[in-house]
Structure formats: C-alpha cells, structure tokens
Design a protein around this motif. Structure first.
Motif, PDB file in Angstrom:
ATOM      1  N   PHE A 105      47.673  43.350  54.149  1.00 54.18           N
ATOM      2  CA  PHE A 105      47.363  44.217  53.012  1.00 54.18           C
ATOM      3  C   PHE A 105      46.457  45.366  53.431  1.00 54.18           C
ATOM      4  O   PHE A 105      45.712  45.273  54.402  1.00 54.18           O
ATOM      5  N   HIS A 111      35.646  33.199  51.185  1.00 54.20           N
ATOM      6  CA  HIS A 111      34.980  31.897  51.191  1.00 54.20           C
ATOM      7  C   HIS A 111      35.455  31.026  52.341  1.00 54.20           C
ATOM      8  O   HIS A 111      35.160  29.841  52.386  1.00 54.20           O
ATOM      9  N   PRO A 118      39.670  40.465  43.808  1.00 52.15           N
ATOM     10  CA  PRO A 118      40.811  41.346  44.036  1.00 52.15           C
ATOM     11  C   PRO A 118      42.126  40.574  43.933  1.00 52.15           C
ATOM     12  O   PRO A 118      42.248  39.473  44.464  1.00 52.15           O
ATOM     13  N   GLU A 172      44.715  41.163  45.412  1.00 51.41           N
ATOM     14  CA  GLU A 172      45.331  41.039  46.740  1.00 51.41           C
ATOM     15  C   GLU A 172      45.032  39.682  47.376  1.00 51.41           C
ATOM     16  O   GLU A 172      45.830  39.181  48.163  1.00 51.41           O
ATOM     17  N   LEU A 173      43.854  39.121  47.050  1.00 51.56           N
ATOM     18  CA  LEU A 173      43.533  37.807  47.624  1.00 51.56           C
ATOM     19  C   LEU A 173      44.549  36.781  47.161  1.00 51.56           C
ATOM     20  O   LEU A 173      45.021  35.949  47.937  1.00 51.56           O
ATOM     21  N   GLU A 206      47.579  37.500  46.019  1.00 52.55           N
ATOM     22  CA  GLU A 206      48.887  37.858  46.570  1.00 52.55           C
ATOM     23  C   GLU A 206      48.998  37.404  48.015  1.00 52.55           C
ATOM     24  O   GLU A 206      50.038  36.912  48.453  1.00 52.55           O
ATOM     25  N   ALA A 207      47.905  37.571  48.761  1.00 53.02           N
ATOM     26  CA  ALA A 207      47.912  37.121  50.152  1.00 53.02           C
ATOM     27  C   ALA A 207      48.183  35.621  50.212  1.00 53.02           C
ATOM     28  O   ALA A 207      48.959  35.150  51.041  1.00 53.02           O
ATOM     29  N   SER A 208      47.582  34.876  49.299  1.00 51.54           N
ATOM     30  CA  SER A 208      47.796  33.424  49.323  1.00 51.54           C
ATOM     31  C   SER A 208      49.257  33.095  49.013  1.00 51.54           C
ATOM     32  O   SER A 208      49.820  32.168  49.582  1.00 51.54           O
ATOM     33  N   TRP A 209      49.889  33.890  48.147  1.00 46.04           N
ATOM     34  CA  TRP A 209      51.303  33.615  47.836  1.00 46.04           C
ATOM     35  C   TRP A 209      52.175  33.867  49.054  1.00 46.04           C
ATOM     36  O   TRP A 209      53.125  33.135  49.304  1.00 46.04           O
ATOM     37  N   CYS A 228      51.491  29.746  49.226  1.00 47.95           N
ATOM     38  CA  CYS A 228      50.975  29.167  47.995  1.00 47.95           C
ATOM     39  C   CYS A 228      51.881  29.511  46.817  1.00 47.95           C
ATOM     40  O   CYS A 228      52.528  30.551  46.802  1.00 47.95           O
ATOM     41  N   TYR A 262      43.165  27.121  45.722  1.00 43.60           N
ATOM     42  CA  TYR A 262      42.504  27.272  47.023  1.00 43.60           C
ATOM     43  C   TYR A 262      41.783  28.600  47.210  1.00 43.60           C
ATOM     44  O   TYR A 262      40.924  28.717  48.063  1.00 43.60           O
ATOM     45  N   VAL A 263      42.172  29.614  46.445  1.00 47.77           N
ATOM     46  CA  VAL A 263      41.552  30.921  46.654  1.00 47.77           C
ATOM     47  C   VAL A 263      40.692  31.348  45.462  1.00 47.77           C
ATOM     48  O   VAL A 263      39.520  31.669  45.626  1.00 47.77           O
ATOM     49  N   PRO A 280      37.617  28.438  44.148  1.00 47.74           N
ATOM     50  CA  PRO A 280      36.358  28.342  44.906  1.00 47.74           C
ATOM     51  C   PRO A 280      35.491  29.582  44.730  1.00 47.74           C
ATOM     52  O   PRO A 280      34.260  29.484  44.722  1.00 47.74           O
ATOM     53  N   LEU A 281      36.126  30.754  44.546  1.00 44.39           N
ATOM     54  CA  LEU A 281      35.351  31.986  44.419  1.00 44.39           C
ATOM     55  C   LEU A 281      34.717  32.108  43.040  1.00 44.39           C
ATOM     56  O   LEU A 281      33.680  32.728  42.869  1.00 44.39           O
TER      57      LEU A 281
END
Lengths: 348, 276
Positions: A81, A89, B171, B173-174, B176-179, B183, B191-192, B195-196
């Motif tokens: 990205f 985290h 964001p 994007e975090l 989307e990145a996991s998908w 995920c 998982y993303v 926790p945040l």
C-alpha cells in the motif's frame, strides 16, 4: 503460471465513470506499470484486481481462473500500500509472518520465510522492532517483505515509493526491480511518476480518464505514442506539437518547411517531435527563442514555433540566447503525426 | 522602544489573565469536591458547627455508619449490576454502529448521526412515566435488567460516538492489508482492528458504567425494592442529618471521578469528532 486477464472491466461510482471497458492481458512474470495522472482510474483498477473494490461489470482472471467474485484472500495476490499499512501493534517479524500464520503454515516455514524475505529486503536487524520505531523507508521495506513472504502469484503495488524522499526513492526503485525480477511473480505497479514507470516496467499501460490509452514497452510508448495524451504525458520535457497544413503528395507544411507525412483527408494535422530529436541547422523549423535554461548536461531552450510553444534539448556547448532566431531541423525518422480531431497517431 | 515595551506588558497581562482563568476554573471544580471530602471526614459536630475548618479531622464515623446502614450494601451491589449490564449492552450495540458509521457509506448516514444525538434531547422525566407503565405491563418494573435497559439507551449515543472516532482513527488500509494477507472481514477485525481499539473500547465501556452509576431519576422512578445506590441515597438522605448527606455524596462522586479520570484521553477524542 499467473497470467492476468482483464475483460471489459468497468466501474461506476454513483454518477462518476471511473473505468470504462478496460481490456488488458498481463503475461506471467511480467512487470506491468499502470501510469496516469491522479484520478485516471489506475488505483481503482488495481483495487478491483485485489478484490478491495468490485467492478460494476467485467471479468478478472488470474492463472486461468476467474477470480472477480472471490474475496482478496483467495485470489493469490499480495499488495503493497501507498502508506505501507504496517500493523502498528506487531513487530516487524509478526508483520512479515502475519499472512503465513493466517494460512496456518507450520512455524518452521514461517520462521524460514520471514528470515529469508527480511534479509532480501535488508531488514533482518529490525525484526524485533515495532512500526513506530521505523523510518519511512524501513516501513516500506517491511511492507514489501510482508507481501513477498506470501510468495503470491501476483504482487500489486499502489504507488509504493511516493511517500519516500527523492534519494531513497531512487535506491528503493533499483532494489525493487532486482528483488521482483528474482521472485518470478507477476507484478502490477501503479504510479503517476513516468520515470519510475520507464525504469521499472516490462510494459506500461498509460491510462487517462478511465481508459487505457496505450499498453506497450517503455521504449515503444516513448518513441511511438498511440495518442497525443501519451506523447504529452511521457518525456520531460514532453513531445512538441506543431500544426501542419496539407500540401501536394502527402507533403505537409510545418512552420515554413515541408515534410513527408501520412495520407490524410484532413486539411490540418499535428506534427510532433521529441525535444531531443532536433538540431540547429541551416534549414528547418522557424523558431524564436523565448527562454534558455542551461542544465549542465543539456540546454533546455523554449521557443515559439508556428505560434506554439516548442521545447528543444540542445547541446550545452551552444551559445543561444533569448530573442535569437533559429532553424531547428528534426530527425526525419523521429517525426510523428497525430490526427487533430481524434488525437490518435497517424501511420505514415 | 515604546512598542516593544507595550508588547511585553500586553503579553504579561495576557499571561496573568490566562493563569487567573485556569485557577478560577480549577477552583470551580475542585473546591466543592474538597469541601465534600472535608465534611465527609469530619465529626457530625464539626460539620454543623461554625466556623468551618478546612482541614479534615479524619473522622470516619459517617462512612462507617453508611457501611453498616441497612440496604446500603444491597443498593451498592444493584448499582454495580445495573452499571455492568449497561456497560456490556451499550458496547455490544454501540461499537458495531460506530464501526458502520466510520467504514461504510450509506444513505441517511448524517441523519443517523443526528438521531443518535437527538436521543439525548428528550428529558428523562418525560419518558420515565410511559416507560414505567410499559415496564409494568411486560414485568420489567423494579428489575435490574429493566433499569439497565433504560441506562443503556442513555449510554449508547456516547458509545457510538466514541467508538466511531476510535474506528475512524484506524486507517482502513490496515484492514485492507489484512484481507490481502489471508483474513476475512471477521478475522481481520479480530487480529488487526480489535487489538488497536481495545484500550478505547475499555474507556468507552467505563464511561457507560459511569453514566449508569450516576443516573438517579430513572433509577428512582423505576425501582422500589431493588434501588441502586443513587436512588437509595436520594431516598434516605433527604431525611438524614447534614454530615450523612456529605458522606453519601462523597460515596457517589468518588468512583465516577476516578473512572472519568482514567478514560479522559478517549473522551476528549470523542469531543474532537463531535465538534466537527
């Protein structure tokens, strides 16, 4: 084998047509760059391939399998990205290993692949750090390593270098090219930076207003632009255009000179030449110098030719000053012609 | 010369006004709390006597009286139960709404946000009577669950707004990145995002707890036997001597203050969004 096939893909946001009828084939292991100004639809196309956006119509195939109905995780892709999207985290190690752990790979595989991709991206000493403790360049490396660790069929990159400073961008560009060539994955890379596109791509797809204007090798795109948009977008300074009037026997009159051109019924077409493809001679295009920019290696000269702005890149040893009258002779085999109305290239 | 002189004096005066305002505001909040503390920890004679001492005697008589007062422990437990149910319900309902507001575009989104705020526009006394009638009809009157439901409706707007601002701070994007990394929407959240957002969710939950803890009107109207601490104290302090009123007030204020102090950071974030 991960050939990508994009068939009649279109995307409409409410009333805005972001993509219209995109057709593109990207062969296995090819490095394809989608190049265009912001808002041209290049990122939308990438996100449709990734599965983060659904196309309004059309099909996407990867490796002989239609995938446009699958969620991102089942498409065999990995994505880098623009803002890195490194999970804050998790440590660098956990970030790179995240995808593998989601796939429930055995711990030994996770360890091995994370270490290998980390050393490939030169971040093996950062594995215990969190993203907040990394610089922008290091985060970028983590993002790329995380994608590579998945060993995807296709790696998608959305302006991955645009947030880095100029020097780092050059360094990462060269590194990316080497790493991706070795990884043997098919790559699609979105950028608005033509230099990045030229230096990285096997092929460039130049996009404008939701359409692919030309998809060809970098040199082809540079030498034989399919439309005026491509000619004007690629090259710095961009290609020059001068109005040409029809004369006898496919001859066209351009700024007081006659050049052999294409067969056309039009009374006027556009003559085009790259700035570096002209030299000062006794005969040629009539040019009045407006501005001289000595750049060391070259002299950028901005002139007035046929009432239009015309830029020439000349030898830096020449003595030219504003107000001079020059005769600029174009290299004949480099002259290109464009239809004035359709702006498409005309064959000679 | 003269300009620089007047500048310094202006700056100095400005600083003085600034400092005085801060001191005044602090005193506005702190003095009553301090007086509450002093009077709680004073003997009955000192509370009603004159002149006042501004140093507490550390007489715990009033507090001890409360600890042994009949029904007091029961009311305290009721308060905790109601607040706990309110906390869980308002997060379970509020957090998904906050997520939807921050991540999806849908028709009527602005209207929905407005309606959430509007739920606070109706004075509780206006709603309490019909609610009581309804609760009696369905058998929820004088129950912990019934009161918790009312408190949940009071707490939900805040839960939605706080979680909305929390989710917006992560964001997209975090996710989307996991998908793209294997995920689904659900595991990506697990998982993303979770926790945040967990510290913020905790804060929002505590805030809901405090809203319920402090609420007195609905509690007093809707319960008779199963009174919460606020309703219980309201009922009993009315006829109590002054020193017990102070002690009762103190018992109510302190937990709320401690909780609010613990989650202040997230509450400010909420106002930041609400002000836009």
């Amino acid at each position: 084998m991960a050939e990508i096939l994009i068939k009649n893909v279109a995307k409409k946001f409410e009333t805005y047509q972001a993509l219209s009828d995109i057709n593109l084939t990207i062969s296995d292991r090819e490095f394809m760059v989608l190049l265009g100004a912001s808002g041209c639809g290049k990122t939308t196309l990438l996100r449709i391939i990734a599965g983060l956006e659904t196309a309004t119509s059309g099909e996407v195939w990867i490796g002989g399998k239609r995938i446009d109905h699958l969620p991102p995780k089942d498409r065999g892709i990995a994505m880098v990205f623009q803002n890195y999207a490194v999970f804050p985290h998790m440590t660098v190690f956990e970030n790179i290993g995240f995808g593998l752990r989601m796939q429930k790979q055995p711990e030994s595989v996770v360890q091995e692949r994370v270490k290998r991709t980390a050393s490939l991206m030169h971040i093996e000493q950062l594995l215990d750090r969190y993203s907040g403790e990394l610089s922008g360049g290091q985060r970028q490396r983590v993002a790329v390593a995380r994608a590579l660790a998945m060993e995807p069929d296709v790696i998608l990159m959305d302006e991955p270098l645009s947030n880095l400073d100029a020097l780092l961008r050059l360094e990462m560009r060269a590194e990316l090219k080497g790493v991706l060539a070795e990884s043997e994955t098919t790559a699609i890379y979105v950028t608005h930076d033509q230099v990045e596109a030229m230096s990285l791509a096997d092929r460039i797809s130049v996009m404008n207003r939701g359409e692919i204007v030309q998809a060809a090798t970098p040199m082809e795109v540079y030498r034989n632009p399919a439309a005026e948009f491509v000619a004007g977008f690629i090259g710095n300074p961009p290609m020059n255009f001068v109005v040409a009037d029809r004369s006898e026997n496919n001859q066209w009159r351009v700024a007081g000179e006659y050049y052999p051109g294409p067969k056309s019924d039009a009374d006027q077409i556009h003559f085009a030449i790259r700035p570096e493809d002209v030299v000062i001679a006794d005969a040629g295009l009539d040019a009045r110098v407006r501005l001289v920019e000595p750049l060391g290696a070259h002299l950028h000269v901005t002139c007035d030719v046929g009432g239009r702005m015309f830029r020439a890149v000349l030898d830096s040893g020449l003595e030219v000053k504003a107000g001079d009258h020059l005769k600029l002779q174009p290299q004949l085999d480099r002259i290109r012609w464009f239809d004035k109305n359709t702006t498409k290239a005309l064959e000679v | 010369m003269s300009t620089s002189l007047s500048n310094t004096s202006t700056v100095r005066a400005g600083r003085w006004v600034y400092g005085a305002s801060v001191a005044l505001l602090c005193a506005w909040v702190l003095v009553p709390i301090y007086l509450l503390l002093v009077n709680t920890l004073s003997s009955p004679a000192a509370v009603s006597g004159f002149p006042k001492s501004f140093v507490p005697e550390f007489d715990t008589g009033s507090l001890e009286f409360f600890a042994s007062f009949g029904g007091m422990i029961n009311a305290l437990l009721n308060s905790i139960y109601v607040a706990a149910i309110t906390m869980v319900l308002s997060i379970l309902i509020g957090a998904p709404a906050g997520y939807a507001l921050s991540r999806f575009e849908f028709k009527g989104k602005e209207l929905f946000r407005l309606l959430i705020l509007l739920t606070r526009a109706f004075p509780l006394p206006l709603l309490a009577l019909p609610l009581t009638v309804m609760f009696i009809q369905v058998g929820l009157d004088d129950t912990i669950l019934g009161l918790a439901l009312v408190h949940t409706t009071l707490a939900i707007p805040f839960a939605v707004l706080i979680t909305f601002s929390l989710f917006s701070g992560i964001p997209v994007e975090l996710e989307e990145a996991s998908w793209t990394l294997g995920c689904t929407r659900l595991t990506g959240f697990r998982y993303v995002v979770l926790p945040l957002i967990l510290p913020g969710i905790t804060a929002s939950a505590i805030f809901a707890f405090v809203i319920s803890w402090n609420e007195v009107f609905a509690a007093a109207v809707l319960t008779i036997e199963n009174r919460t601490l606020t309703a219980f104290l309201l009922q009993n302090l009315d006829t109590s001597p002054l020193h017990l009123k102070f002690a009762g007030g103190f018992i109510l204020v302190v937990p709320a203050l401690v909780f609010i102090f613990a989650v202040r950071k997230y509450l400010f974030a909420m106002w930041g969004i609400a002000n836009r």
